[in-house]
Each structure stands twice: as structure tokens, then as C-alpha cells.
Design an enzyme around this catalytic site. Structure first.
Site, PDB file in Angstrom:
ATOM      1  N   THR A  42      18.769 -16.481  69.473  1.00  0.00           N
ATOM      2  CA  THR A  42      19.680 -17.400  70.149  1.00  0.00           C
ATOM      3  C   THR A  42      21.124 -17.137  69.742  1.00  0.00           C
ATOM      4  OG1 THR A  42      17.953 -19.086  70.274  1.00  0.00           O
ATOM      5  CG2 THR A  42      20.227 -19.849  70.474  1.00  0.00           C
ATOM      6  N   GLU A  49      15.974 -14.670  77.198  1.00  0.00           N
ATOM      7  CA  GLU A  49      14.900 -15.450  76.574  1.00  0.00           C
ATOM      8  C   GLU A  49      15.118 -15.307  75.076  1.00  0.00           C
ATOM      9  OE1 GLU A  49      11.863 -16.066  74.295  1.00  0.00           O
ATOM     10  OE2 GLU A  49      11.076 -14.300  75.324  1.00  0.00           O
ATOM     11  N   CYS A  84       7.794 -15.091  70.262  1.00  0.00           N
ATOM     12  CA  CYS A  84       8.685 -16.186  70.656  1.00  0.00           C
ATOM     13  C   CYS A  84       7.885 -17.449  70.943  1.00  0.00           C
ATOM     14  CB  CYS A  84       9.481 -15.805  71.898  1.00  0.00           C
ATOM     15  SG  CYS A  84      10.412 -14.272  71.731  1.00  0.00           S
TER      16      CYS A  84
END
Length: 542
Positions: free
Chosen positions: A267, A293, A327
Site C-alpha cells: 500500500t 491491488e 494478499c
């Protein structure tokens, strides 16, 4: 030019091979693993029609045996990135003008090559360089990537067939142009299939791509490029460069032809890239497409009506497959007090039964984490829990990097629902559990929703359907992939389009037509058959 409307082969998910003892696929794969283990390769950069080798060679080693070298990669710098952009833009016109069915045929061929002659090689490369066991490699490097290629071809044909209505006297048409420039694909280490798809999805729609694989995935990335070439992908359509992130960003995000970012990773990195793109927005021909993503703090929450064995299995599989380096991996769980003792007994027993070691021993459920950097980060979270007054490690907690980067699957139980490992992304084999009052279902759902900045995957387990319905609504923004009575991982192309929102990304759903829509720029064409010859409308009459 196309002289027909073509029906593509109907996409069907690739069957997962079992690799049972004595099976042909097991024998072939382990032989290929051994061959590649005992061979060294020099993975080049692929720029236009050239394989580029440099003097900056860096060893490619195994996470589970970091002293063993299986090859080298060739690192470049800003010049190689500029060369790759030039090669891409040179290839763009001819590639964009290629009839869609010919582009489709290339990726359908890639799928069949992977299903057949390249299956063992790409699986073995993923086992070696990314330390995946046989099954994790099969469902990733082989099956998911085959599915990406086949389903995306099907979605592409659907996209092109979607056309507007036309009234009498006119013909309305919609064409889906590739973006005006190049797409930058920045890919992670953990899924070979994602790495290839982040390049292939934009390319399939007529775009050209600059691809930077993660340093720890270069080995299998080289095999992916071999597959693309064997399938007949023209030179310059996908250019693979191995350079530092700083150097490639400096060139790519300053170039007027930058048209899109296809990203999977952290992120923080994604936010930094987005800021950089924003700061340069006036330099580009058009507003770039940004698809990402990113992180996750994926949850499992069980209702008091749930079955303890099902909850325990969801935790053991969801948290510890591929060492939690997904993830989508479960990393926080909320277990009701009435089920806790039974769940605890099973998950502790599961952890004790896990075998850990190198992937070529197929009895090993757990392998190594990807790198020393990852190892040190994960170990620091375990050490934090060991010294905390409000947490207890009930399974695992040990780690050793003397031979490989091995970390025991670790379960932390905490009395603080906002404990560090309940909130932060660990990205390793660490599960944190909060035991809640079995009668506080609604309050705990609010806790689940508010604890993390992420919203990627999540799972609820409940026999009570009213409780399941309430949770589905209460957690509607907490996960882009939501599971009822299952673990929160294992999305399949064409079945569960993957992606999340909040701090987990743009939710553009890889494995669906939604992702492909991001890589085209539609143009509406209206043709009038008998044009007007007088400006006067009827209302102007006396």
C-alpha cells in the site's frame, strides 16, 4: 482485417493436477525441479528484439537454501528503461492495429503451452525461487495463469461485442482502442500468475508494456518471457527490465507516453507512485489509468453457531498456506468464547503436525518465506508478541535463517482487539486471534470493520442464516472478496473476481471483464446515411 465475428473457445478452469505419489505429473515435476536446481541460468532483460545482458549481475538464490545459486539476473539503469520505452512505442502501432483474434490466438497458445510443455518448468521455477510447495505452485503458476489467459480472451470478445443501439438512418458503433502510450506493470513476488497477468491483460487489448518484476521473482519471470516468445508475442509488446524502483520510476513517470500503471504490491509503495503520477499529470498525453491491488489484513470471524472444526480449518488453511504470503491470507480471527477451546485444540494440533522444509519434499506443507528482509520483519512481530503483557503465543514462535528463511506458523492470542498484530499487515505465517463474548456478535462485527485500513478479503462462519445475513451487510465495505463458511483465500479466475478497496487497492477485479475495461479507451462512431441539406428545423416554420 477481420472478415467475421468470431466465437472464442469457451473458457473452462484448468483442472488442478493431484501430484499423487507415482503420478506422471509428480515424476515430471520433481525431475524438472532437480534439473533446474543443478543448473545455472543468466536471466536477461527483454527489450524489443534484444536480450540484454549487463555487467551488473546479481545472484538468484533459493529462499529455503539461500546459499545455493541457481542463476544470475542482469541489472540495468535509466538507459535500459528508456530503451524499453522506445521499443514499446516502436511496436505499438503494428500491435494496436493487429486484428483482435490474432492477439487472442497468441494468448490462447500461451495457455496451451503452459498446460503442456511448459507446465513443469514454470511450476518448478516457482517452487525453487519463490519457495512454494507442489500444490501452491500448481494452482498459481499453472492453473491460475492458464485461466487468466483463456478467460481474458473470452472477456475481450464480450467487450468488443458490446455495441450501442442505432436508430433508423444512422449506424452507431463503439470501438475499444488501446491506451495512447505504454502501460507500466509493476509486479510482486508471491504469485507467478499475477506477474504474467499484469503484463498480459493490457497487452491483449492492444497495449504495449514495460514490465518490472520483483527482484525475488526474476527467475520465474524469465520463464514467463520464454512462454510469451514461444506463443509468438511480437518483439517490443512486453519488455521486461530489471532495474531499481527508483531508477525506473524516474524515467517512466516523467515520460509523456506513460498511459497506465498495473500494480500489485504494498500500500505504501502504491500511494507513493500515485502521488508521483499526480505531480506529473500535466506532462502526459492523457490521464493515466491507475490500477492497483495492495495490502490486506484479512479476517475470519465465527458466529457462536459455527462448527468449531470448520472454523479451525479455515484458520489453518487460510493463514498458513504459502506461509501466509498471500494478499488474501487470513491474519486476524475473531472466535466466540463458546467455541474457543475446541478451535484452540485443533489449530494447535494442526500447527504441530505441519512439516516444514524445502519444496522438493512434497510432504512439507510449510516452506520458507521469500527473503531475509521479509524474515526479519516477520520475526520482529513475533518478538513483539513474546514480550507483550496482553498477548500469548500458543503455537510456533520460533524461526531460523541459518540455511533458509524458515518461520514456524505462529498463533498469537490477544486480549486487545487493537493489538499490533491484529492491525498491521505482517505478510507471513502469523495469525492473531481475539476471543470475544459469544453474545456480542453485532459489536464484534463493528470491531472487525473498523480495526484495519484494508478491505481485501474476509470470511464469516455461521450456521445461523440471520447472523450470516446481518454480517454480510455490516461488513459490506470491509472486504472486496467476501466468503461465507470458507477461508478468505483461494479466489478462482472466472468465479471470484479478485480485488479490494480502502487501503487494499482500486478494486478493479483481476480475472474479470472489469479489469480489461481499464485498458481500453472507447471511441463512439456515429455514421449518418442521408445527411441533412438545410439547417432549418421544422419548429422554425411560420
Amino acid at each position: 482485417m477481420s472478415n467475421g465475428f468470431y466465437n472464442v473457445p469457451i473458457a473452462v478452469n484448468e483442472p488442478v493436477k493431484a501430484y499423487a505419489p507415482g503420478s506422471p505429473e509428480r515424476t515430471e515435476l520433481l525431475a524438472e525441479y532437480k534439473r533446474m536446481y543443478n543448473t545455472t541460468v543468466d536471466v536477461p532483460m527483454y527489450i524489443g528484439d534484444k536480450q540484454v545482458f549487463t555487467n551488473d549481475k546479481r545472484n538468484l538464490t533459493l529462499p529455503h537454501e539461500h546459499g545455493h545459486v541457481i542463476g544470475t539476473s542482469n541489472y540495468g539503469g535509466e538507459q535500459e528503461v528508456r530503451d524499453a520505452i522506445d521499443a514499446a512505442m516502436k511496436a505499438r502501432t503494428q500491435w494496436a492495429n493487429m486484428s483482435w483474434e490474432h492477439r487472442a490466438a497468441i494468448f490462447l497458445k500461451a495457455a496451451d503451452l503452459l498446460a503442456g510443455p511448459f507446465r513443469a518448468k514454470l511450476n518448478a521455477a516457482t517452487m525453487l525461487a519463490q519457495s512454494k510447495n507442489v500444490m501452491q505452485a500448481e494452482i498459481d503458476a499453472a492453473c491460475e495463469l492458464i485461466d487468466f489467459f483463456k478467460f481474458n480472451v473470452q472477456y475481450m470478445s464480450q467487450l468488443y461485442k458490446e455495441q450501442p443501439e442505432s436508430l433508423p438512418g444512422m449506424w452507431n458503433r463503439l470501438e475499444h482502442r488501446p491506451l495512447e502510450g505504454f502501460v507500466f506493470a509493476l509486479t510482486p513476488f508471491n504469485f507467478t500468475s499475477i506477474c504474467a497477468n499484469l503484463c498480459a491483460a493490457p497487452a491483449m487489448l492492444g497495449n504495449v508494456v514495460i514490465w518490472k518484476p520483483a527482484e525475488t521473482q526474476i527467475y520465474s519471470a524469465g520463464v514467463i518471457m520464454e512462454i510469451f516468445q514461444a506463443a509468438g508475442l511480437p518483439d517490443g509488446v512486453i519488455n521486461m527490465v530489471t532495474v531499481s524502483g527508483k531508477e525506473i520510476s524516474k524515467v517512466v513517470f516523467e515520460d509523456k507516453n506513460f498511459a497506465g500503471l498495473h500494480f500489485t504490491g504494498s500500500t505504501d509503495v502504491f500511494r507513493t507512485l500515485w502521488k508521483g503520477i499526480g505531480n506529473n499529470i500535466e506532462k502526459y498525453k492523457s490521464y493515466p489509468r491507475i490500477v492497483g491491488e495492495t495490502g490486506g489484513k484479512d479476517f475470519i470471524i465465527a458466529h457462536k453457531s459455527a462448527v468449531a472444526a470448520e472454523v479451525a480449518t479455515a484458520i489453518s488453511r487460510g493463514a498458513f498456506e504459502y506461509q501466509g504470503q498471500k494478499c488474501s491470507a487470513a491474519s486476524r480471527a475473531y472466535v466466540p468464547s463458546n467455541l474457543w477451546e475446541d478451535v484452540k485444540t485443533q489449530i494447535v494440533a494442526d500447527c504441530k503436525s505441519f512439516k516444514m522444509g524445502a519444496p522438493d519434499d512434497t510432504s512439507n506443507f510449510i516452506n520458507a518465506v521469500i527473503s531475509e528482509k521479509a524474515f526479519d520483519s516477520i520475526a520482529s512481530y513475533i518478538d513483539y508478541a513474546k514480550t507483550a503483557n496482553d498477548a500469548e503465543i500458543i503455537a510456533g514462535g520460533n524461526y531460523d535463517k541459518s540455511v533458509g528463511y524458515f518461520i514456524e506458523p505462529t498463533i498469537i492470542v490477544t486480549t486487545d482487539p487493537k493489538f499490533k498484530t491484529m492491525v498491521e499487515e505482517v505478510f507471513g505465517p502469523v495469525m492473531s486471534i481475539y476471543v470475544y463474548d459469544a453474545d456480542k456478535w453485532e459489536e464484534t462485527l463493528e470491531l472487525v470493520d473498523s480495526t484495519s485500513e484494508y478491505a481485501l478479503t474476509g470470511a464469516i462462519l455461521s450456521v445461523d442464516r440471520y447472523a450470516a445475513q446481518y454480517a454480510t451487510k455490516a461488513l459490506e465495505n470491509a472486504a472486496g472478496n467476501f466468503y461465507i463458511n470458507d477461508k478468505p483465500s483461494g479466489a478462482v479466475v472466472g468465479q471470484q473476481p479478485f480485488g479490494g478497496a480502502r487501503g487494499s487497492g482500486t478494486n478493479d477485479k483481476a480475472g474479470s471483464i472489469l479489469n480489461l475495461l481499464r485498458w481500453v479507451s472507447p471511441r463512439t462512431i456515429k455514421e449518418t446515411f442521408v445527411p441533412a441539406t438545410d439547417y432549418k428545423y421544422p419548429f422554425l416554420g411560420e
